[in-house]
Design a protein around this motif. Structure first.
Motif, PDB file in Angstrom:
ATOM      1  N   ASP A  31       0.841  -1.211   0.000  1.00 47.30           N
ATOM      2  CA  ASP A  31       0.000   0.000   0.000  1.00 47.30           C
ATOM      3  C   ASP A  31       0.874   1.259   0.000  1.00 47.30           C
ATOM      4  O   ASP A  31       0.551   2.241  -0.672  1.00 47.30           O
ATOM      5  CB  ASP A  31      -0.939   0.029   1.202  1.00 47.30           C
ATOM      6  CG  ASP A  31      -2.086  -0.964   1.085  1.00 47.30           C
ATOM      7  OD1 ASP A  31      -2.332  -1.481  -0.031  1.00 47.30           O
ATOM      8  OD2 ASP A  31      -2.732  -1.237   2.125  1.00 47.30           O
ATOM      9  N   ALA A  32       1.975   1.229   0.752  1.00 42.58           N
ATOM     10  CA  ALA A  32       2.880   2.385   0.805  1.00 42.58           C
ATOM     11  C   ALA A  32       3.529   2.625  -0.564  1.00 42.58           C
ATOM     12  O   ALA A  32       3.769   3.778  -0.938  1.00 42.58           O
ATOM     13  CB  ALA A  32       3.945   2.188   1.880  1.00 42.58           C
ATOM     14  N   GLU A  34       2.026   1.904  -3.412  1.00 41.51           N
ATOM     15  CA  GLU A  34       0.919   2.464  -4.195  1.00 41.51           C
ATOM     16  C   GLU A  34       0.673   3.938  -3.863  1.00 41.51           C
ATOM     17  O   GLU A  34       0.315   4.725  -4.728  1.00 41.51           O
ATOM     18  CB  GLU A  34      -0.366   1.673  -3.935  1.00 41.51           C
ATOM     19  CG  GLU A  34      -0.184   0.203  -4.153  1.00 41.51           C
ATOM     20  CD  GLU A  34      -1.039  -0.361  -5.250  1.00 41.51           C
ATOM     21  OE1 GLU A  34      -1.977   0.313  -5.683  1.00 41.51           O
ATOM     22  OE2 GLU A  34      -0.730  -1.470  -5.679  1.00 41.51           O
ATOM     23  N   ASP A  35       0.901   4.300  -2.596  1.00 36.69           N
ATOM     24  CA  ASP A  35       0.679   5.678  -2.146  1.00 36.69           C
ATOM     25  C   ASP A  35       1.878   6.591  -2.396  1.00 36.69           C
ATOM     26  O   ASP A  35       1.833   7.773  -2.051  1.00 36.69           O
ATOM     27  CB  ASP A  35       0.337   5.700  -0.652  1.00 36.69           C
ATOM     28  CG  ASP A  35      -0.990   5.010  -0.346  1.00 36.69           C
ATOM     29  OD1 ASP A  35      -1.806   4.835  -1.269  1.00 36.69           O
ATOM     30  OD2 ASP A  35      -1.200   4.635   0.826  1.00 36.69           O
TER      31      ASP A  35
END
Length: 150
Positions: A31-32, A34-35
């Motif tokens: 997720d990090a 992707e962010d």
């Protein structure tokens, strides 16, 4: 600037298998990426290892979805094997005694300028002289620390 982290195969596998004990932390790493908090570096060897599982299960759709996702997301950098990486991998293997696939993965991360190697495999700590080997939980401590410095 985002942290640059080499992502081991087991991080992606753990994220995919929600019943794994490390699943939550592994998902947070992805997720990090992707962010945009982490530049996720993945060796072509990890791609081969991941695809093997999909082939073994006859899951071509899952394999195609994974590859499309990794290729389309600008947060991931996939590193191909070349002569320079092969040579560096040989040195890493000779110095550490790690398996050749792991040595290639580490050499790929070094070639792309990774700051950290994120893995759950404690055996890979042998590579600390090349790259800081950390767990996802340790990576998030570093991200939090970097944010507080700003």
């Amino acid at each position: 600037m985002a942290i640059s982290a080499l992502i081991d195969t087991n991080i992606i596998l753990n994220a995919k298998n929600v019943n794994e004990s490390y699943s939550t932390y592994s998902l947070q790493v992805l997720d990090a990426v992707e962010d945009g908090l982490i530049q996720g570096i993945i060796s072509i060897i990890s791609i081969a290892e991941l695809c093997t599982g999909y082939y073994s299960q006859g899951d071509m759709k899952g394999k195609e979805e994974l590859l499309a996702h990794l290729i389309s997301n600008k947060g991931f950098v996939i590193v191909d094997l070349d002569l320079e990486i092969a040579d560096a991998a040989a040195k890493i293997r000779a110095d550490t005694g790690l398996r050749l696939p792991d040595s290639i993965i580490i050499a790929a991360g070094l070639a792309e300028g990774a700051q950290y190697f994120v893995t759950h495999d404690k055996e890979l700590k042998k590579a600390n002289r090349y790259l800081e080997v950390i767990s996802p939980k340790e990576l998030f401590s570093k991200i939090s620390h970097n944010r507080q410095k700003r």
